[in-house]
Design an enzyme around this catalytic site. Structure first.
Site, PDB file in Angstrom:
ATOM      1  N   PRO A  39       0.335  -1.381  -0.013  1.00 13.09           N
ATOM      2  CA  PRO A  39      -0.074  -0.234   0.310  1.00 13.09           C
ATOM      3  C   PRO A  39       1.095   1.102   0.077  1.00 13.09           C
ATOM      4  CG  PRO A  39       0.150  -0.667   2.765  1.00 13.09           C
ATOM      5  CD  PRO A  39       1.364  -1.592   1.232  1.00 13.09           C
TER       6      PRO A  39
ATOM      7  N   GLY B 124       2.230   2.638   5.576  1.00 15.48           N
ATOM      8  CA  GLY B 124       1.869   1.582   5.300  1.00 15.48           C
ATOM      9  C   GLY B 124       2.632   0.046   4.399  1.00 15.48           C
ATOM     10  N   TYR B 125       3.113   0.437   3.760  1.00 15.08           N
ATOM     11  CA  TYR B 125       4.078  -0.488   2.531  1.00 15.08           C
ATOM     12  C   TYR B 125       5.299  -0.528   3.558  1.00 15.08           C
ATOM     13  CZ  TYR B 125       7.863  -1.658  -0.480  1.00 15.08           C
ATOM     14  OH  TYR B 125       8.693  -2.704  -0.976  1.00 15.08           O
ATOM     15  N   ALA B 126       5.710  -0.286   4.412  1.00 14.33           N
ATOM     16  CA  ALA B 126       6.778   0.178   5.299  1.00 14.33           C
ATOM     17  C   ALA B 126       7.328  -0.682   6.475  1.00 14.33           C
ATOM     18  CB  ALA B 126       7.869   1.848   5.278  1.00 14.33           C
TER      19      ALA B 126
ATOM     20  N   LYS C 261       6.823  -4.361   6.222  1.00 20.68           N
ATOM     21  CA  LYS C 261       8.094  -4.597   5.953  1.00 20.68           C
ATOM     22  C   LYS C 261       8.795  -4.745   6.151  1.00 20.68           C
ATOM     23  CE  LYS C 261       7.490  -6.169   1.129  1.00 20.68           C
ATOM     24  NZ  LYS C 261       8.187  -7.018   0.628  1.00 20.68           N
TER      25      LYS C 261
END
Length: 253
Positions: A95, A155-157, A160
């Site tokens: 995201p 959101g992406y980080a 991960k």
């Protein structure tokens, strides 16, 4: 003779991009590869290419957001090749957008397809690898958490980074079983990155300027070949690490 002769690899999201590049590289070194992903046509094309250069592979449809499908895909891999020695958790929903624009539903999908799916795949292959005397797991993460400006990448980080923590924990807990677990943070010309460079050209140009080697990596030659080393015997003392395959861009503390 390849460096991975006799090994069996299970790769998620292997029908295109980074996952496909890894599948090609591992197959060229002799590994039998379970090429998994949601779109059967892409899996079949990838497998046909691998078989074309003399490699061994099978297409296995799997939506990683469904843990039951992950279990079934691993079982099919064992039926086809006799076990699993290498797991590469590559696929995930990523995201992008400001924190205020993200929704709980989107965040849940990101975590379900990322750390939760990887967690389930790791648990599923663990007894198989242990019985075979060990194995190697690679979780594909990102340098987004150490960007100079994280705006739009929260959101992406965060998803991960959760996977990076899981990687370190599994490495500590499973080392005695001969199972190594590492994370890799790549920059490669995947479909997602291609979309980003086309839709955010100014940001992409600045991004490429910040890479000391001056280019975005190739999915097979730069990322896949490095994965060959990471999962192979030459890297047998490497576990719990995050390896940035990004041309020297990210500043990891």
């Amino acid at each position: 003779m390849g460096t991975l002769d006799g090994k069996v690899a299970f790769i998620t999201g292997a029908g295109q991009g980074v996952g496909q590049g890894i599948a090609f590289a591992l197959a060229r070194e002799g590994a039998a590869v379970a090429v998994t992903g949601r779109t059967e046509s892409k899996l079949v094309e990838t497998v046909e290419h691998i078989r074309g250069f003399g490699g061994t592979a099978e297409p296995i449809t799997c939506d990683i957001s469904d843990t039951e499908q992950i279990t079934a895909a691993v079982e099919k891999t064992v039926e086809a090749f006799g076990g699993v020695d290498v797991l590469v958790n590559n696929a995930s929903l990523n995201p992008l957008g400001p924190v205020l624009d993200l929704t709980p539903d989107l965040m849940m999908k990101a975590y379900q397809s990322g750390p939760v799916a990887s967690f389930h795949a790791m648990q599923t292959v663990y007894p198989i690898m242990k019985q075979r005397g060990g194995g190697s797991i690679v979780n594909m993460v990102s340098s987004a958490a150490v960007r100079w400006d994280m705006s739009g990448y929260g959101g992406y980080a965060s998803a991960k980074e959760a996977l990076r923590s899981l990687t370190r924990a599994a490495a500590a807990e499973w080392g005695a079983d001969g199972i190594r677990v590492n994370a890799v943070a790549p920059h490669a010309l995947s479909p997602g990155l291609k979309w980003w460079t086309e839709n955010r050209p100014d940001e992409a140009a600045e991004f490429i300027k910040s890479i000391p080697l001056g280019r975005i990596g190739d999915c097979e030659e730069d990322i896949g070949r490095a994965i060959v080393w990471i999962v192979g015997d030459d890297a047998r003392y490497l576990t719990g690490a995050t390896i940035p395959l990004d041309g020297g861009q990210a500043r990891w503390s």
